[in-house]
Scaffold this active site. Sequence first.
Site, mmCIF file in Angstrom:
data_model
loop_
_atom_site.group_PDB
_atom_site.id
_atom_site.type_symbol
_atom_site.label_atom_id
_atom_site.label_comp_id
_atom_site.label_asym_id
_atom_site.label_seq_id
_atom_site.Cartn_x
_atom_site.Cartn_y
_atom_site.Cartn_z
ATOM 1 N N GLU A 33 37.231 41.620 35.912
ATOM 2 C CA GLU A 33 37.130 41.959 34.688
ATOM 3 C C GLU A 33 38.680 41.647 34.056
ATOM 4 O OE1 GLU A 33 36.819 45.241 31.319
ATOM 5 O OE2 GLU A 33 37.709 45.619 33.210
ATOM 6 N N ASP A 58 37.045 45.775 38.435
ATOM 7 C CA ASP A 58 37.058 46.640 37.261
ATOM 8 C C ASP A 58 38.782 46.096 36.875
ATOM 9 O OD1 ASP A 58 36.176 48.466 34.889
ATOM 10 O OD2 ASP A 58 37.924 49.671 35.875
HETATM 11 C C1 GLC Z 1 36.848 48.523 32.329
HETATM 12 C C2 GLC Z 1 34.987 48.888 32.175
HETATM 13 C C3 GLC Z 1 35.505 50.246 31.362
HETATM 14 C C4 GLC Z 1 36.276 51.353 31.729
HETATM 15 C C5 GLC Z 1 37.648 50.804 31.895
HETATM 16 C C6 GLC Z 1 38.404 51.873 32.841
HETATM 17 O O1 GLC Z 1 37.074 48.038 31.159
HETATM 18 O O2 GLC Z 1 34.648 47.941 31.991
HETATM 19 O O3 GLC Z 1 34.173 50.690 30.840
HETATM 20 O O4 GLC Z 1 36.336 52.311 30.809
HETATM 21 O O5 GLC Z 1 37.462 49.494 32.733
HETATM 22 O O6 GLC Z 1 37.919 51.880 34.193
#
Ligand code: GLC
Length: 525
Positions: free
Chosen positions: A272, A217
Site C-alpha cells: 500500500e 500496510d
Molecule cells: C492503511 C489501512 C487502513 C488503516 C491504516 C493504518 O491505510 O488500509 O485501513 O487504518 O493503514 O494502519
Amino acid sequence: MRLIATAYPVESAVMSGGTPWWKTAVIYQVYPRSFADSGGDGIGDLPGIIAHLDHLAWLGVDALWLSPFYRSPMADFGYDVADYCDVDPLFGSLADFDDLVSAAHERGLRVIVDWVPNHTSDQHPWFVESRSGRDSPKRDWYVWRDPAPDGGPPNNWVETWGGGPAWTLDPASGQYYLRLFLPAQPDLNWQNPEVRHAMFDVVRFWLDRGVDGFRIDVVHALGKDPALPDDPAELIPIPHSALHHDPRTHAILRELRQLLDAYPGEPMMVGEVYLLDTHLVAEHYGDGDELHLAFNFPPLYCPWERDAWRDQIERAEAELGPRGAWPTWVLSNHDNRRHRTRYGTEARARAAAVLLLTLRGTPFLYAGEELGLEDAEVPAERRVDPGDRDGCRAPLPWNADPRHGWPVADPWLPWPPHPDELNVATEQADPGSMLHLYRRLLAERHRSAALATGACALLEAPPGVLAYERVADDDRLVVLVNFTDQARPIRVTGTVLVASDGQGEGLGLSGELGADQAVVVRPDR
Ligand code: GLC
C-alpha cells in the site's frame, strides 16, 4: 481504428511457464469482520470465511487478501496489532487459520495476509516496554523525541485523521512518540536492526504457515530520516502518511524481497504505497528487487470520465513500463467509498467492472463489489470508525432472508442498501446480475492470454468512449467502455464476448455502443 499509443512489451501466453502467478491472478479482498459470521456475535470470523470459499471458487478469483485478523484492541479494527503471531479470539484461532489456508489451497485459491509493519498497537508488549521509561531496552524500537523548544510536538507532521499533530506526549517521560495514525498506533523505528529482525520473523512465521504473500500496510512510511524534517509549510494540513517518502524504505524492501525470494512457491508482496503520484509509486518496485506489486491509488480517485481514465492508463504505462513493473488496478477497498457509490449508478459500476478486469495488470476486487453493493448509510449513533469509513465496511448479505445468512439480525454495522435484492443467493439465481457479470469477466480473463498478460494499446474512439486492444500472440481482443449516458456509434466489427449489461453476448457488435455500456469484443480479422 488506428493505434494512438505505443504497444508495451507482449508477455508470453497465459499459463506458459515463467509467468509469475501474481501477474495472472485476480485478488479478492476480504474484510474479515464483514464477510461471514460463524460465531453469532455479529462479527465475521475465519470459520465464516472457510464456509464461503466454495462461493469464491465458483466466482473464479485466484487469491484472497485477508485484512488483519491478529490480536488487537481494535482501535483501528485490527490495523492496531497487539500480537502479530496470533489470531484475535473474535476471529477464531491459529488452528482456524491453518484450516483456512488448507481449505483455500484445496480449491486452488491462494492466501495473502495483511502485514502492518509501520506501527503496532499501544497495547503491544513492545510498546508497553518502550514507554516504561527512557532507559527501556526497547525505547528505541519506537520513535521518541523531546518536545520542541515551545513544549509542542517535535515537528509539523499531521496525523491521518483529525488534522492534529502526528505525535502524542507521554507525560511520565516527558517525550513525544510518533504515530502517523491514531495515538493507539505508535510508529515502529525501522532504523533499529532489532525491529527489522523481529518484524521479519513475523513474515517468516506466516510463510511457514503456508501463506502465499503479504499486503503491506503503509509500506512507503517505513524508512524515516532520523532528523524527521518538517513537511513543507504549503503542504500542511495534508496528513504526513500521504506525503512520506524516504530512500531508506528501498533498502528495507530489498531485504524483505530477498527473504521472500528464498521461500518456495513464489510468495508475493503488494504494497500500500499511499502516495498519490504514480511516479513515486513506481519507485517502490525498485529494479525488480523491491515490491512485486504496488497499489496505484490515483485511478481510484479519478472521476468516471473517459479523458481522466485515459490519462491514468497512459500514466501507469509510462511510469511502470520502463521499469518492467507490473501494474495493479483497484476501484474499492475498506478505506474508501465503494465505486458503485462514487460512480452513482449500477450501469456505470458494471462498465467499471469491465474496465477493471480487462486492463493490463493485476486487479484487486473488494468483497461485495461483485454484488454491486453501495456503501451503507450508517446513522451517527452507529458510527465506529475514527476515519469515517464505516459505509464501505457493511456486512455482506448472503441471501434474501431477514438475517441475510448471518446468525444475528443486526451485525456490527447496518446492511448496505437493498440487501433483499443485492445478495449472493438472489444474484446467483439471476444470470443478468452483477455477480454473473463478474463471473463471466473472470472466466474470459482466464481463457484469454491477451487479457491475462497481453500488451495494451489505446485506440482512437468517439468522444466519451475509451477503447483499447489487448494482444498476446494471435489472441487479440478489443475493449470499449462508454463513459457517457448516450449511445455512441462504433466502427469495430466483431463478436461480443462480454457486455456490461449482458446484451448481445455471442452476437456481432451492432455498430453502436449502448449508453453506459462496456463490451469485450473479439474483432473480425
Ligand atoms: C492503511 C489501512 C487502513 C488503516 C491504516 C493504518 O491505510 O488500509 O485501513 O487504518 O493503514 O494502519
